[in-house]
Design an enzyme around this catalytic site. Structure first.
Site, PDB file in Angstrom:
ATOM      1  N   GLU A  27       0.897  -0.979   0.590  1.00  0.00           N
ATOM      2  CA  GLU A  27       0.049   0.113   0.024  1.00  0.00           C
ATOM      3  C   GLU A  27       1.148   1.278  -0.169  1.00  0.00           C
ATOM      4  OE1 GLU A  27      -1.325   1.537   3.896  1.00  0.00           O
ATOM      5  OE2 GLU A  27      -1.798  -0.075   4.324  1.00  0.00           O
ATOM      6  N   ASP A 141     -18.382   4.086  12.946  1.00  0.00           N
ATOM      7  CA  ASP A 141     -17.387   4.161  12.100  1.00  0.00           C
ATOM      8  C   ASP A 141     -16.591   2.811  11.633  1.00  0.00           C
ATOM      9  OD1 ASP A 141     -14.677   5.401  10.952  1.00  0.00           O
ATOM     10  OD2 ASP A 141     -13.901   6.304  12.591  1.00  0.00           O
ATOM     11  N   LYS A 162      -5.597  -2.932  13.670  1.00  0.00           N
ATOM     12  CA  LYS A 162      -4.929  -1.143  14.441  1.00  0.00           C
ATOM     13  C   LYS A 162      -5.566  -1.845  16.270  1.00  0.00           C
ATOM     14  CE  LYS A 162      -3.574   0.826  10.374  1.00  0.00           C
ATOM     15  NZ  LYS A 162      -3.565   0.277   9.809  1.00  0.00           N
TER      16      LYS A 162
END
Length: 307
Positions: A27, A141, A162
């Site tokens: 990425e 979210d 994460k």
């Protein structure tokens, strides 16, 4: 579908794909938004070098000048690194606008998966995936990474979700979407900076060969979506569980006070955690990416043998 108008695969990557040699996608958000210049560029180039040393071809992915790029040059990586936060952090919803306007974009996990799949790349190495954020029952979210994993046939190698996220809800979401979560040589979900989270993965697999076989079986049977391989950060670079979680709690509290939300949340939290840990979290971040690059290369090699 006229994808050739928008997709630009480098000569090296294209040749490797055509010759059925192992390729690993990378990425570019980690370059523009993950860490400061020049560490971002150094990390990106070092990661590519690790992939080469382990017998695979690296394909760093981004959007540059309205083109979906699979395989960046050193100059292009330097360009993204210097431009930094000025580059759009591009998820699936941003792609049409960046392409139509000829703009630049740094790819998240979701968009890297999309472009990798379009280019014919099946293995993707990253640091950690996005997921369900803490308090998502109010904010809704939830990272687009999770939805992409349910749709796009790419194996994602990471150090877990994460640890700024709600890991329990992230696992529940992936289960609902039918995405298998695999622990490489572990039964516990690693949590990015640390090797433990208190949550179990769906399956433990101990060799790159078996990981490749499982993914090959998935694609051969036409099952939709990708697969998540979680690879714990090496013990010597892992952070203390309590130290990192205290820093995360403090960062999340500050983000709420400043009204940070949406795709600005993760960069804000990672920067704040780096500050609170005296830079230790950045060292851990870099080392876990290198560790994932080694494993992803080995999986790509084994996968190329099965085609």
């Amino acid at each position: 579908m006229n994808i050739s108008k928008y997709l630009d695969v480098s000569e090296e990557v294209s040749l490797a794909i055509n010759e059925n040699r192992p390729v690993v996608a990378l990425e570019s958000t980690i370059i523009s938004h993950g860490m400061p210049y020049p560490q971002n560029v150094e990390t990106a180039l070092n990661t590519e070098q690790i992939i080469r040393k382990n017998g695979a071809v690296p394909a760093t992915i981004a959007i540059i000048g309205g083109k979906l790029k699979a395989g960046l040059s050193h100059d292009e990586i330097e360009y993204l690194g210097k431009k930094g936060l000025e580059v759009t952090k591009a998820s699936r919803r941003d792609l049409p606008f960046l392409l139509a306007n000829g703009e630049d974009g740094a790819t998240t996990v979701a968009t890297t998966m999309i472009i990798a799949a379009l280019a014919g790349i099946q293995v993707f190495c990253t640091g950690g995936i996005g997921g369900v954020h803490r308090g998502a029952e109010i904010t809704m979210d939830i990272s687009a990474d999770l939805e992409e994993l349910s749709m796009t046939p790419v194996m994602v190698v990471c150090a877990g979700a994460k640890s700024i996220l709600d890991l329990g809800l992230t696992l529940e979401y992936l289960e609902t979407k039918g995405v298998p979560v695999i622990g490489y040589q572990t039964e516990e979900l690693p949590a990015f900076y640390t090797r433990k989270s208190g949550f179990k993965v769906d399956y433990r697999i101990d060799t790159p060969e078996m990981l490749a076989k499982v993914f090959h079986a998935k694609t051969e049977t036409g099952l939709q979506g990708g697969m998540l391989v979680t690879n714990p950060i090496p013990e010597k670079f892992a952070m203390d569980y309590d130290v990192i979680n205290n820093a995360i709690d403090a960062a999340i509290k500050e983000a709420a006070q400043h009204g940070v939300h949406g795709k600005d949340t993760t960069p804000f939290l990672l920067a704040k955690i780096k500050e609170l840990t005296g830079g230790d979290s950045l060292v851990s971040n870099i080392q876990l990416v290198y560790n994932n690059a080694r494993l992803a290369s080995n999986i790509a090699i084994e996968l190329s043998k099965l085609k």
